[in-house]
Scaffold this active site. Structure first.
Site, short mmCIF file in Angstrom:
data_model
loop_
_atom_site.label_atom_id
_atom_site.label_comp_id
_atom_site.label_asym_id
_atom_site.label_seq_id
_atom_site.Cartn_x
_atom_site.Cartn_y
_atom_site.Cartn_z
N GLY A 28 -9.65 -16.33 16.09
CA GLY A 28 -10.00 -16.57 17.49
C GLY A 28 -11.36 -17.21 17.68
O GLY A 28 -12.16 -17.31 16.74
N HIS A 29 -11.63 -17.58 18.91
CA HIS A 29 -12.86 -18.32 19.22
C HIS A 29 -14.11 -17.47 19.01
O HIS A 29 -14.12 -16.28 19.26
CB HIS A 29 -12.83 -18.90 20.63
CG HIS A 29 -12.49 -17.96 21.73
ND1 HIS A 29 -12.55 -18.33 23.04
CD2 HIS A 29 -12.08 -16.66 21.72
CE1 HIS A 29 -12.20 -17.31 23.79
NE2 HIS A 29 -11.91 -16.30 23.03
N ASN A 30 -15.16 -18.12 18.54
CA ASN A 30 -16.49 -17.53 18.34
C ASN A 30 -16.55 -16.56 17.17
O ASN A 30 -17.58 -15.92 16.94
CB ASN A 30 -16.99 -16.80 19.59
CG ASN A 30 -16.92 -17.68 20.82
OD1 ASN A 30 -17.54 -18.73 20.86
ND2 ASN A 30 -16.15 -17.28 21.81
N GLN A 71 -13.50 -24.49 26.89
CA GLN A 71 -13.87 -24.13 25.51
C GLN A 71 -14.59 -25.33 24.94
O GLN A 71 -13.96 -26.28 24.46
CB GLN A 71 -12.62 -23.77 24.71
CG GLN A 71 -11.78 -22.65 25.35
CD GLN A 71 -12.45 -21.28 25.29
OE1 GLN A 71 -12.86 -20.83 24.23
NE2 GLN A 71 -12.60 -20.62 26.44
N SER A 90 -14.76 -13.50 18.78
CA SER A 90 -16.11 -12.91 18.70
C SER A 90 -16.25 -11.82 17.65
O SER A 90 -17.05 -10.90 17.83
CB SER A 90 -16.52 -12.36 20.07
OG SER A 90 -16.48 -13.38 21.04
#
Lengths: 350, 350, 350
Positions: free
Chosen positions: A238-240, A197, A258
């Protein structure tokens, strides 16, 4: 430290209008039931008028349409807004002691503005920048490559993992972790292999984030929270994911990876948004709702799985009648069979 | 620090095959939309082929069946796996400075391997062992009687309460607490009396746990997370629970006490498992699902209360038609009553 | 450190009665499957009698009505309560080293009792009071104006933001944040303006709170947790909420702002309570339930939205039959249409 305001001053601060003696002074603000003589209180609507008449408060912030015969008033457009303004005057922030506490560990390659505050046991990593007026409370950890914008406040035990960028006037409450690795693995048939990441987290101006929340770094690129958004405690982002400006995300809500949330989105408590979902501007998601599909701007949804709020309310009402419905249908089957028997009719083919 | 790879090297690292000029070099990896010339990107399936043709990337990791006419490719079995491998090469971990930071507090009876890292303000309690290559980031608290296995990483502010055992290559993200007391009380008729929680927590090799998660110590015996399991942020794992190997537990999921989860179990976000529940190997629990009963191996469940996923989808579809169904049944009642009236028939006895 | 007890002593400690040799000694307590010879185990009811007969334990705590022919017993009123008592004897707390650790930062205006413990890197803010026998573990942050009552324990990394008051024998587990700002904003048409949160948090005697939980300070007045209440990990408690005495709030439950919970309320895991809701004494809220309305004392509710537990169970059972019901109704419509056709009857007006 005690602040006194005349009602004239209260009116000036809040853009309101005094009804009664403008020279009357108040030295604090409290709710209707707890206020004592000498304090200001507030009424948000007509249904609180009766309680206000029983209150010991000496004056009241009231909206249009609320009258309290015989009581001193400051009539304002929006009492909660006025209350926010007046409270800030009665309870000014204690200015933090400027400078770096002798126990703090600031990397020689980090830059801390001369009027910033770095308290006991805080750590500032290599290459990080702490801008003017920023305050790092005790035990804050700012990893390498971070930026803490001007006048931002990191409460005790906040963690910025690395490469986290905070805008100006950002407030992060205790125990929150920004920039931990996103949850990304690829299963190789035997085990989950970590996808590094290597992205980062960007928090824009005037964002406030509650306690013990987590915003993960992106796999590649950025996880972004746009300006003015307010996030409560124990929230997962969460990521993105990108959260638009002036959104409100209530405690224990979770947004998977995302996602794209528009501006002014509201997620109520414990709501969940699945990965890769887009919510248009102004979407409102009810408490404990679960959203797995994109939602168009302005829509209000509820339920798990989430549906438009009107449909959800009809569904909840219908559900309450479901056991009764089962009985009715069993009864109907008997009645139809009896009719068929009397007419000598067989059931039609299915 | 800049890494350059030829496509031949990329193919060697990923077990792939170059389509195009194997001497072409790439110096980074990015998503299709964000990649610039000189970078590698990746395509996970045919539906992304069009976006890939518009991408500025110089080369692409692609699976079988994806062709990008005129573009340089490295064809691989599983692009996400290949991406994980290549990313790790482009972004090598910065080696942590070996040794114990002068501000760290290591109990004289603790053992820290010479090549382990203990950063600022970390605390290592009595009798604890930190093995070779392990890294304790700032403010980590390792209570008495713990073991941190070789090459494990505890990020900032992680807490191992006491008697916590971590295997090798375990990664724990910031703010996570391992080994707090399980939630156990006996009500004596007037108040809740605490049941001492004297067991421990055992985390096996290659487990990774996200930020601000909690894994409680057992009342007696052990709470165990088996090898290779990956746990996200803000997850709750109750006392005496055992999670099998290579499981995946997504953010905000909660597992109550005394559960048994098989290997390769997947819990999606905000799922909840009641106490004393057993989930067989490979069970998959959907987002926000609530499981109160044992689930057989391989089953997929959804909903609260959780049912097999096919049944849940039929239920969700049927629910959407429930208000319409109520109207239909009311109409049917009238029609049947009319038929009965015409036939001179009374309703049959209930 | 090894403690040995005769069964006579066990009986005296637990108010029980020995069946068998009262001079027999035991040196530990373990579950039926894990106990070895020389240990005590326990049986909570008849259904565990068979497992007890297979156990290697030398003696058993049993309730009335459980006999284990040939085995030594201590018959008690409530085995879990007896187990709690005996475990505390076998596993006495290690006394914390009294005094302030040299690395701790105690404000000169704070008061720490001579027999209190303040461990490494703890911070005690201006004007705060740490009473007799209280223990602050490493990295605890006690902000200004707090009181930590006698014999209370703050585990590692606990944060008391400011003006937080803890009673006596309060236990707070690692990473929990008490007194962060409540989530209060007023929208001014363009952006969310912060309502200063100037109230405080009060935690009464004998409360225990788990890890990584958050209890927010009140806007005005107090957020209160009454005596004897037990709160699990990752729980959210909003501003101005009052939780009654001897309540039990299980992990990941969330209570919004301005709620009133009676005494002995139970919230199961992941339950959610909307703002301004009142729950009467003894109300029990099921796992993942969502409560948006007041609930009368003694009621048990389940589901989201929550309904009385009997109704919820009927609803869940009816839901399982919903797809079948849809088919039945479609079939009934055909059969009624056929009857109408044969009778020459039109459908009645809707």
């Amino acid at each position: 430290m005690s602040v006194e305001l005349t009602l004239a001053e209260v009116a000036r601060l809040t853009g309101g209008e005094v009804v009664g003696d403008a020279r009357l002074t108040v030295d604090g603000l409290a709710g209707l039931e707890h206020a004592r003589a000498g304090q200001l209180s507030f009424v948000t609507g007509p249904r609180h008028a009766e309680a206000a008449l029983r209150s010991l408060a000496s004056a009241f912030l009231v909206p249009a349409g609320v009258d309290l015969p015989g009581r001193a008033l400051v009539r304002v457009a929006q009492p909660t807004l006025a209350m926010a303004t007046v409270l800030a005057v009665f309870h000014p922030d204690t200015p933090a002691p400027v400078g770096v506490h002798p126990t703090a560990q600031v990397d020689p390659t980090a830059t801390v503005a001369p009027d910033a505050t770095v308290m006991a046991f805080a750590v500032v990593g290599a290459g990080s920048v702490v801008e003017a007026g920023a305050v790092l409370h005790p035990h804050v950890y700012v990893g390498p490559g971070c930026r803490v914008g001007a006048a931002s406040v990191l409460h005790a035990h906040v963690v910025l993992q690395r490469d986290v960028e905070l805008g100006r006037r950002v407030v992060i409450h205790a125990g929150t972790v920004l920039g931990a690795d996103g949850f990304g693995y690829a299963f190789d048939g035997a085990r989950h292999r970590k996808i590094p990441q290597v992205g980062r987290v960007v928090i824009r101006d005037d964002v406030e984030i509650g306690a013990n929340t987590a915003v993960d770094r992106a796999t590649l690129g950025e996880t972004v929270i746009e300006a003015g958004t307010k996030i409560d405690n124990l929230v997962q982002i969460g990521h993105n994911t990108a959260v638009g400006a002036h959104a409100v995300i209530v405690a224990q809500a979770g947004i998977a990876g995302s996602c794209r949330l528009g501006s002014h989105v509201v997620l109520a408590g414990q709501a969940g948004i699945a990965d890769h979902v887009t919510l248009g501007d102004g979407v409102q998601v009810g408490a404990q709702a679960g959203v797995a599909y994109d939602i168009e701007r302005g829509a209000q949804v509820l339920g798990s799985p989430a549906v438009p709020v009107g449909q959800a309310r009809r569904l909840f009402a219908a559900q309450a009648r479901l056991p009764e419905l089962l009985r009715t249908v069993r009864q109907l089957e008997k009645r139809v069979a009896e009719l068929e028997r009397r007419l000598g009719a067989g059931a039609p083919p299915a």
